[in-house]
Scaffold this active site. Structure first.
Site, PDB file in Angstrom:
ATOM      1  N   THR A 170       0.867  -1.183   0.000  1.00  0.00           N
ATOM      2  CA  THR A 170       0.000   0.000   0.000  1.00  0.00           C
ATOM      3  C   THR A 170       0.907   1.237   0.000  1.00  0.00           C
ATOM      4  O   THR A 170       1.358   1.668  -1.044  1.00  0.00           O
ATOM      5  CB  THR A 170      -0.971  -0.011   1.202  1.00  0.00           C
ATOM      6  OG1 THR A 170      -0.237  -0.257   2.398  1.00  0.00           O
ATOM      7  CG2 THR A 170      -2.023  -1.092   1.024  1.00  0.00           C
ATOM      8  N   LYS A 196       3.660  -6.953   3.999  1.00  0.00           N
ATOM      9  CA  LYS A 196       3.375  -5.556   3.703  1.00  0.00           C
ATOM     10  C   LYS A 196       3.168  -4.857   5.032  1.00  0.00           C
ATOM     11  O   LYS A 196       2.609  -5.405   5.991  1.00  0.00           O
ATOM     12  CB  LYS A 196       2.163  -5.391   2.794  1.00  0.00           C
ATOM     13  CG  LYS A 196       0.795  -5.752   3.373  1.00  0.00           C
ATOM     14  CD  LYS A 196       0.097  -4.731   4.219  1.00  0.00           C
ATOM     15  CE  LYS A 196       0.069  -3.372   3.564  1.00  0.00           C
ATOM     16  NZ  LYS A 196      -0.565  -2.357   4.493  1.00  0.00           N
ATOM     17  N   THR A 207       0.280  -6.402  13.370  1.00  0.00           N
ATOM     18  CA  THR A 207       0.923  -5.230  12.782  1.00  0.00           C
ATOM     19  C   THR A 207       1.130  -5.272  11.274  1.00  0.00           C
ATOM     20  O   THR A 207       1.804  -4.413  10.743  1.00  0.00           O
ATOM     21  CB  THR A 207       2.303  -4.946  13.440  1.00  0.00           C
ATOM     22  OG1 THR A 207       3.273  -5.883  12.976  1.00  0.00           O
ATOM     23  CG2 THR A 207       2.216  -4.995  14.941  1.00  0.00           C
ATOM     24  N   GLU A 293       6.123   4.731   7.334  1.00  0.00           N
ATOM     25  CA  GLU A 293       5.707   5.828   6.457  1.00  0.00           C
ATOM     26  C   GLU A 293       6.524   7.087   6.712  1.00  0.00           C
ATOM     27  O   GLU A 293       6.545   7.632   7.827  1.00  0.00           O
ATOM     28  CB  GLU A 293       4.212   6.101   6.650  1.00  0.00           C
ATOM     29  CG  GLU A 293       3.361   4.995   6.052  1.00  0.00           C
ATOM     30  CD  GLU A 293       1.883   5.135   6.334  1.00  0.00           C
ATOM     31  OE1 GLU A 293       1.106   4.489   5.606  1.00  0.00           O
ATOM     32  OE2 GLU A 293       1.510   5.855   7.268  1.00  0.00           O
ATOM     33  N   ASN A 419      -0.265  10.483   5.387  1.00  0.00           N
ATOM     34  CA  ASN A 419      -1.536  10.120   6.018  1.00  0.00           C
ATOM     35  C   ASN A 419      -2.593  11.201   5.904  1.00  0.00           C
ATOM     36  O   ASN A 419      -3.796  10.919   6.007  1.00  0.00           O
ATOM     37  CB  ASN A 419      -1.286   9.741   7.478  1.00  0.00           C
ATOM     38  CG  ASN A 419      -0.702   8.347   7.582  1.00  0.00           C
ATOM     39  OD1 ASN A 419      -1.411   7.367   7.458  1.00  0.00           O
ATOM     40  ND2 ASN A 419       0.597   8.270   7.767  1.00  0.00           N
ATOM     41  N   SER A 424      -5.786   9.670  -1.581  1.00  0.00           N
ATOM     42  CA  SER A 424      -5.468  10.158  -2.920  1.00  0.00           C
ATOM     43  C   SER A 424      -4.009   9.882  -3.284  1.00  0.00           C
ATOM     44  O   SER A 424      -3.578  10.255  -4.346  1.00  0.00           O
ATOM     45  CB  SER A 424      -5.736  11.669  -3.017  1.00  0.00           C
ATOM     46  OG  SER A 424      -5.017  12.362  -2.032  1.00  0.00           O
TER      47      SER A 424
END
Length: 424
Positions: A170, A196, A207, A293, A419, A424
């Site tokens: 993702t 992932k 997690t 991230e 985030n 989008s």
């Protein structure tokens, strides 16, 4: 990022296809986020990343899984738990983009995915593990999946691991897969996996979406025990952002094709197999933490000298989940008080006057706390130590012989950007 090596276990290529008798594939079926307004196109429409994967075993397998502890669970977890009650499975189907969670028709759609895979693979629906990851609360369109499953399964091949791991990503910036070879009673065996995970990662089981395959012959109950034990020491000790996903799942399939003496008791072969699981999940956990991230650094926190392992784990987790520690590591700011503070508010008892902390990297090691006091130090030396990709925070409670290690990452501007703009 360097892999952590262990004697007796050799890294090999192939991921979930490394073990004999496993095939995989991934394709782009056209899943997309729902448009944010009626007159706006879906922001992910037209993107070419794979979004649907399948893993297939040529023979029925012993199977085990561990799931999220979040009270809100994705529909695929509810379906998979039912299918694995007998401890066997033969295939996995998984999609990204849409989590199929908090939807009125979620179980129906997850069941339909199993039916589609079962029909294409000539299996029973109950032999399929199903998983989903992506945006929560948007209805999963089943039509693109139904149209793509025949092609997906037709393309199964022993080198399909790369296509499969791309399909489960993702916000991941890199594929995460690994495999090892080892021996059981003189028989060569392999265990491989793919994972992932980049956000909504917190040590509260599991997690991530992680899929493991092995050609070892091991009973389902022992496979479950080994997986549950090892997850506690690896994936359950990672945190990126303090959020636990609704769809977390780790599953393992064992097809027995290595022809080892079947593992039916917790003997020496069981210990060897369990260590192989540890090697795989430890390295996947580290990959996940490093690819948090927006992250630029992997933070490893080792807590030693604790009276028991639980105390060590609680203290280490407290440090790697601290937003102030994470931002200090990002800014290369030698604000050692943040580390001492995070250790201090951990829900564990220890004597502050015995607390020692070092911070280390490939560039050296520096004392950050001695007997609860922050000593004088060189800012220039500290900045140089905080420069590399991996930072090690070493805490010593000087109160026992037990230890635990946890993994996290720094907190950067990009985490908010990713985030704040996730759909989008």
């Amino acid at each position: 990022m360097k892999l952590q090596k262990f004697d007796g276990y050799t890294f090999v290529e192939g991921g979930v296809c490394a073990a004999q008798g496993f095939l995989a594939n991934g394709i782009q079926c056209g899943l997309a986020h729902k448009a944010l307004s009626e007159d706006a196109p879906s922001p992910t429409a037209g993107k070419k990343k794979h979004d649907l994967a399948v893993i297939y075993a040529e023979v029925p397998c012993a199977a085990a899984a561990v799931y999220t502890t979040n009270k809100v669970k994705g529909a695929p977890i509810l379906v998979t738990r039912e299918h694995l009650k007998n401890g066997t499975a033969q295939a996995v189907i998984v999609n990204s983009v849409n989590a199929n969670t908090c939807n009125p028709d979620g179980v129906e759609k997850a069941t339909k995915m199993c039916q589609l895979a079962a029909d294409a693979l000539k299996l029973e629906e109950s032999e399929i593990i199903v998983a989903s990851t992506g945006v929560i609360g948007q209805v999963l369109p089943i039509e693109p999946i139904a149209a793509a499953v025949p092609e997906l399964c037709k393309g199964l091949n022993p080198k399909g691991n790369a296509a499969a791991v791309e399909a489960i990503m993702t916000t991941d910036t890199m594929p995460k897969e690994i495999a090892v070879s080892f021996t059981l009673g003189g028989k060569p065996c392999k265990l491989g996996g793919m994972l992932k995970g980049s956000g909504m990662i917190h040590p509260n089981m599991a997690t991530t979406l992680t899929f493991l395959t092995t050609d070892a012959d091991i009973a389902p109950a022992l496979l479950q025990q080994a997986l549950s034990d090892v997850v506690k020491l690896t994936l359950n000790r990672v945190s990126v952002d303090g959020d636990t996903s609704t769809n977390d799942m780790v599953c393992v399939l064992a097809n027995g094709k290595a022809d080892n003496a079947p593992i039916r008791t917790a003997n020496a072969d069981y210990d060897t197999f369990k260590q192989a699981l540890y090697v795989i999940l430890l390295n996947l956990a580290r990959m996940m933490a490093r690819d948090g991230e927006g992250a630029t650094k992997l933070i490893t926190c080792l807590c030693e000298g604790a009276p028991d392992e639980k105390t060590a784990e609680i203290v280490a987790k407290s440090v790697i989940t601290s937003s102030l520690v994470k931002t200090a590591m990002f800014g290369r700011d030698a604000n050692w008080g943040r580390i001492a503070c995070a250790a201090g508010y951990a829900q564990a008892d220890f004597d502050l006057e015995k607390l020692d902390i070092d911070v280390a990297s490939e560039n050296g090691r520096i004392a950050a706390c001695r007997k609860g006091v922050i000593p004088d130090f060189s800012e220039e030396e500290a900045a140089r130590i905080l420069e590399p990709e991996e930072i090690r925070i070493c805490i010593h409670l000087n109160s026992g012989l037990c230890s635990a290690v946890c993994w996290g990452c720094d907190l950067t501007y990009d985490y908010v950007k990713i985030n704040g703009d996730y759909r989008s």
